[in-house]
Design an enzyme around this catalytic site. Structure first.
Site: not given
Ligand code: UFG
Length: 332
Positions: A33, A51-52, A75, A117, A141, A145
């Site tokens: 969140l 939380d991963i 992410a 992405s 970013y 990825k």
């Protein structure tokens, strides 16, 4: 057995959860969140605030729930922020996925659909972009990825984990019931920013550069409806469950629209004049990004339903009209 959706309270994650539940799947959602919204989580999904990056929390989840496959959206996703705070992106996107993969391997969970992405390509070599084209990200970013794609590939060779990486182009639109839609805090994406004008939250929009080598000088992007993206995740998971090998797929419409064309479409759909002002180029924006999604159509059987920009914008408008403050008060 359940499908675990990490980041299922975020924009694309929450829409995928809705599609999974409509398809009768048992769904577990995990989200910290940090940017997601509790109110975006489908009421029929079992929700965990996890939380991963926290191995203990992830391990506990795999021990409690019987998970057949993971769809991983969790992410940080703001290109601009990734340039000013790159370590946040290495931490959340790369370290987070490292911990997740360690936990998956330890618990024998061997299928993952990953939210990648178009930013993995950087400046494109050709239009439309193919999955086999050069990947040379121009922002942190995209770099994280791409690093996750490579991490999954090595893990796959060593431990038999299978993955699908889905490289999205520009996600947009909202659920056709307007129950959920696109909300970011702060908002940086073109379409939700344009809607802030008819919503009375801003007076005008800025067009970042009108001197690109495109038909009207503004950047061309491939806008794909979020529900179509969601369907692709389900197809990708089913592909892995059916024994499909690890692979990478582009997800886009294959049609490019300029920034000016998008603003004009929003004017048509909303009936609002929407003043627009030319501003300097935004750093790191390629002139054109348009996908070839032929591979996803052929291998996964993906058939996007929203080909028409007006129809896409209309779903987003329904959401913004009914939720002028996004998830706002709903999330308290
Ligand atoms: N734009 C404006 N004005 C604004 C906001 C955006 O002119 O106020 C322009 C941008 O310069 C760009 C286009 O509108 O040309 C689309 O911008 P977005 O920020 O909505 O989306 P991006 O194309 O930058 O980013 C999207 C995804 C990213 C992904 C990237 C791949 O949101 O997650 O595509 O390059 F990394």
């Amino acid at each position: 057995m359940a499908v675990l959706v990490l980041g299922g309270a975020g924009y694309i994650g929450s829409h995928t959860v809705y599609e999974l539940i409509d398809a009768g799947r048992d769904v577990v959602v995990a989200d910290n969140l940090m940017t997601g919204f509790r109110a975006a989580v489908h009421p029929k999904a079992r929700f965990y605030q996890v939380d991963i990056r926290n191995r203990g929390e992830i391990d506990a989840l795999f021990e409690k729930e019987s998970i057949e496959g993971v769809i991983h959206f969790a992410a940080s996703s703001q290109v601009g922020e990734s340039m000013t705070d790159p370590l946040k992106y290495y931490d959340n996107n790369l370290s987070g996925t490292l911990v997740l993969l360690q936990s998956m391997v330890a618990h024998g969970v061997d299928k993952i659909v990953f939210s990648s992405s178009a930013a993995t390509y950087g400046e494109p070599e050709q239009i439309p972009i193919l999955e086999s084209d050069r990947t040379q990200p121009t922002n942190c970013y995209g770099e994280t990825k791409l690093a996750v794609e490579r991490m999954m590939s090595w893990t796959s060779e060593a431990h038999g984990l299978r993955y699908v990486a889905l490289r999205y182009f520009n996600a947009c639109g909202a659920h056709p019931t307007a129950a959920i839609g696109e909300a970011h805090e702060p908002e940086t994406h073109l379409i939700p920013l344009i809607f802030q004008v008819p919503a009375g939250r801003r007076g005008k929009v800025y067009i970042f550069g009108d001197d690109y080598p495109t038909r009207d000088g503004t950047c061309v992007r491939d806008y794909i409806h979020v529900t179509d993206l969601a369907q692709a995740h389900i197809l990708a998971l089913d592909y892995l469950m059916g024994g499909g090998r690890s692979d990478v797929f582009n997800l886009g419409n294959g049609v490019g629209f300029t920034v000016k064309e998008v603003i004009e479409t929003v004017r048509t759909v909303t009936g609002c004049p929407i003043p627009a002002e030319i501003a300097p180029r935004r750093g790191g924006d390629p002139a054109q990004l348009v996908a070839s999604s032929e591979k996803a159509r052929r291998v996964l059987g993906w058939k996007p339903q929203y080909a028409d920009m007006k129809a896409i914008i209309a779903t987003a408008w329904e959401w913004h009209k009914s939720h002028p403050d996004g998830f706002g008060a709903q999330n308290q």
